[in-house]
Design a protein around this motif. Sequence first.
Motif, mmCIF file in Angstrom:
data_model
loop_
_atom_site.group_PDB
_atom_site.id
_atom_site.type_symbol
_atom_site.label_atom_id
_atom_site.label_comp_id
_atom_site.label_asym_id
_atom_site.label_seq_id
_atom_site.Cartn_x
_atom_site.Cartn_y
_atom_site.Cartn_z
ATOM 1 N N ARG A 196 0.827 -1.207 0.000
ATOM 2 C CA ARG A 196 0.000 0.000 0.000
ATOM 3 C C ARG A 196 0.867 1.265 0.000
ATOM 4 O O ARG A 196 0.591 2.217 -0.727
ATOM 5 C CB ARG A 196 -0.915 -0.016 1.209
ATOM 6 C CG ARG A 196 -1.870 1.126 1.263
ATOM 7 C CD ARG A 196 -2.798 0.984 2.426
ATOM 8 N NE ARG A 196 -3.753 2.083 2.423
ATOM 9 C CZ ARG A 196 -4.698 2.232 3.283
ATOM 10 N NH1 ARG A 196 -4.869 1.332 4.234
ATOM 11 N NH2 ARG A 196 -5.517 3.253 3.233
ATOM 12 N N SER A 197 1.906 1.269 0.812
ATOM 13 C CA SER A 197 2.808 2.427 0.864
ATOM 14 C C SER A 197 3.557 2.600 -0.447
ATOM 15 O O SER A 197 3.708 3.727 -0.938
ATOM 16 C CB SER A 197 3.803 2.286 2.012
ATOM 17 O OG SER A 197 3.143 2.366 3.249
ATOM 18 N N SER A 224 1.218 4.067 -2.959
ATOM 19 C CA SER A 224 0.967 5.471 -2.653
ATOM 20 C C SER A 224 2.139 6.351 -3.091
ATOM 21 O O SER A 224 1.942 7.418 -3.675
ATOM 22 C CB SER A 224 0.718 5.625 -1.152
ATOM 23 O OG SER A 224 0.464 6.960 -0.823
ATOM 24 N N HIS A 239 1.000 10.135 -4.027
ATOM 25 C CA HIS A 239 0.085 10.519 -2.953
ATOM 26 C C HIS A 239 0.821 10.805 -1.654
ATOM 27 O O HIS A 239 0.253 11.422 -0.764
ATOM 28 C CB HIS A 239 -0.968 9.443 -2.723
ATOM 29 C CG HIS A 239 -1.896 9.302 -3.884
ATOM 30 N ND1 HIS A 239 -2.756 8.252 -4.009
ATOM 31 C CD2 HIS A 239 -2.098 10.066 -4.986
ATOM 32 C CE1 HIS A 239 -3.448 8.377 -5.136
ATOM 33 N NE2 HIS A 239 -3.056 9.465 -5.744
ATOM 34 N N SER A 240 2.057 10.346 -1.549
ATOM 35 C CA SER A 240 2.865 10.640 -0.363
ATOM 36 C C SER A 240 3.682 11.879 -0.667
ATOM 37 O O SER A 240 4.536 11.868 -1.543
ATOM 38 C CB SER A 240 3.800 9.472 -0.044
ATOM 39 O OG SER A 240 3.066 8.353 0.365
#
Length: 69
Positions: free
Chosen positions: A28-29, A32, A37-38
């Motif tokens: 997920r990280s 992202s 998105h991070s």
Amino acid sequence: MTTHLRERRDRAGLTQVELALRSGISVRSIGSIERGHSHTVRYDTMRRLLLGLGLTWQDRDDVFPRGQT
């Protein structure tokens, strides 16, 4: 902000799952970060992803643009 993480991961022939297993960072990280998105990526996270890709800390600017750290 986007990274070149996906491009480097693809070049290494790795899926997100494989990179997650190698780096200890969640799928997920990784997703992202790849989608931008991070807004910031911690140094430890960058280091672990670089190692998972078989890269060195010196390669970080090629994978993570300035201003994202």
